[in-house]
Write a protein that holds these residues in place. Structure first.
Motif, PDB file in Angstrom:
ATOM      1  N   LYS A  89       0.844  -1.258   0.150  1.00 29.60           N
ATOM      2  CA  LYS A  89      -0.140  -0.006   0.097  1.00 29.60           C
ATOM      3  C   LYS A  89       0.713   1.405  -0.031  1.00 29.60           C
ATOM      4  O   LYS A  89       0.327   2.517  -0.308  1.00 29.60           O
ATOM      5  CB  LYS A  89      -0.853   0.057   1.237  1.00 29.60           C
TER       6      LYS A  89
ATOM      7  N   ASP B 220       2.724   4.471  -0.825  1.00 28.57           N
ATOM      8  CA  ASP B 220       2.940   5.380  -1.759  1.00 28.57           C
ATOM      9  C   ASP B 220       1.545   5.051  -2.806  1.00 28.57           C
ATOM     10  O   ASP B 220       1.927   5.533  -4.150  1.00 28.57           O
ATOM     11  CB  ASP B 220       4.067   5.366  -2.400  1.00 28.57           C
ATOM     12  N   LYS B 221       0.489   4.551  -2.450  1.00 30.37           N
ATOM     13  CA  LYS B 221      -0.635   4.466  -3.282  1.00 30.37           C
ATOM     14  C   LYS B 221      -1.864   5.110  -2.761  1.00 30.37           C
ATOM     15  O   LYS B 221      -1.536   5.606  -1.456  1.00 30.37           O
ATOM     16  CB  LYS B 221      -0.871   2.925  -3.349  1.00 30.37           C
ATOM     17  N   HIS B 222      -2.995   5.094  -3.286  1.00 31.26           N
ATOM     18  CA  HIS B 222      -4.227   5.756  -2.992  1.00 31.26           C
ATOM     19  C   HIS B 222      -4.587   5.062  -1.571  1.00 31.26           C
ATOM     20  O   HIS B 222      -4.325   3.701  -1.342  1.00 31.26           O
ATOM     21  CB  HIS B 222      -5.298   5.477  -3.947  1.00 31.26           C
TER      22      HIS B 222
ATOM     23  N   TYR C  36      -6.516   1.656  -1.817  1.00 30.13           N
ATOM     24  CA  TYR C  36      -5.844   0.634  -2.848  1.00 30.13           C
ATOM     25  C   TYR C  36      -6.258  -0.572  -2.502  1.00 30.13           C
ATOM     26  O   TYR C  36      -6.543  -1.502  -3.359  1.00 30.13           O
ATOM     27  CB  TYR C  36      -4.438   0.900  -2.659  1.00 30.13           C
TER      28      TYR C  36
END
Length: 99
Positions: free
Chosen positions: A62, A64-66, A69
């Motif tokens: 997860k 550095d993702k939305h 996610y």
């Protein structure tokens, strides 16, 4: 008139269990339960170690993702059924959209 009013800045934050997001803490809690139900200390330790390893893997996935996610990944990779199907979006097996 001077009043201290609290104005929330983040309304759509992920649910938390302590400091952890729910999707990161859930594997540890589930494996804690499974290890507890197994009845032996060795299997409890193995279940907790696998739950912590799975939780660390999810948190790295997860990074550095939305924030949602994990929910998006589940939508695209799990089969849909009437309980999980969304009405406003196309089925997950339709990958190409026109428009």
């Amino acid at each position: 008139m001077r009043a201290d009013t609290y104005i929330p800045r983040r309304l759509d934050d992920q649910w938390k269990i302590g400091f952890w997001d729910v999707d990161v803490a859930a594997p540890v809690l589930f494996m804690f339960f499974v290890g507890y139900m197994s009845g032996s200390k060795m299997s409890f330790a193995v279940c907790m170690a696998s739950g912590i390893a799975l939780s660390r893997w999810i948190s790295r996935l997860k990074a550095d993702k939305h924030p949602a996610y994990a929910i998006h990944w589940l939508y695209w990779h799990l089969p849909s059924n009437p309980m999980t199907a969304m009405r406003a979006t196309p089925p997950s097996h339709l990958r190409r959209m026109v428009g």
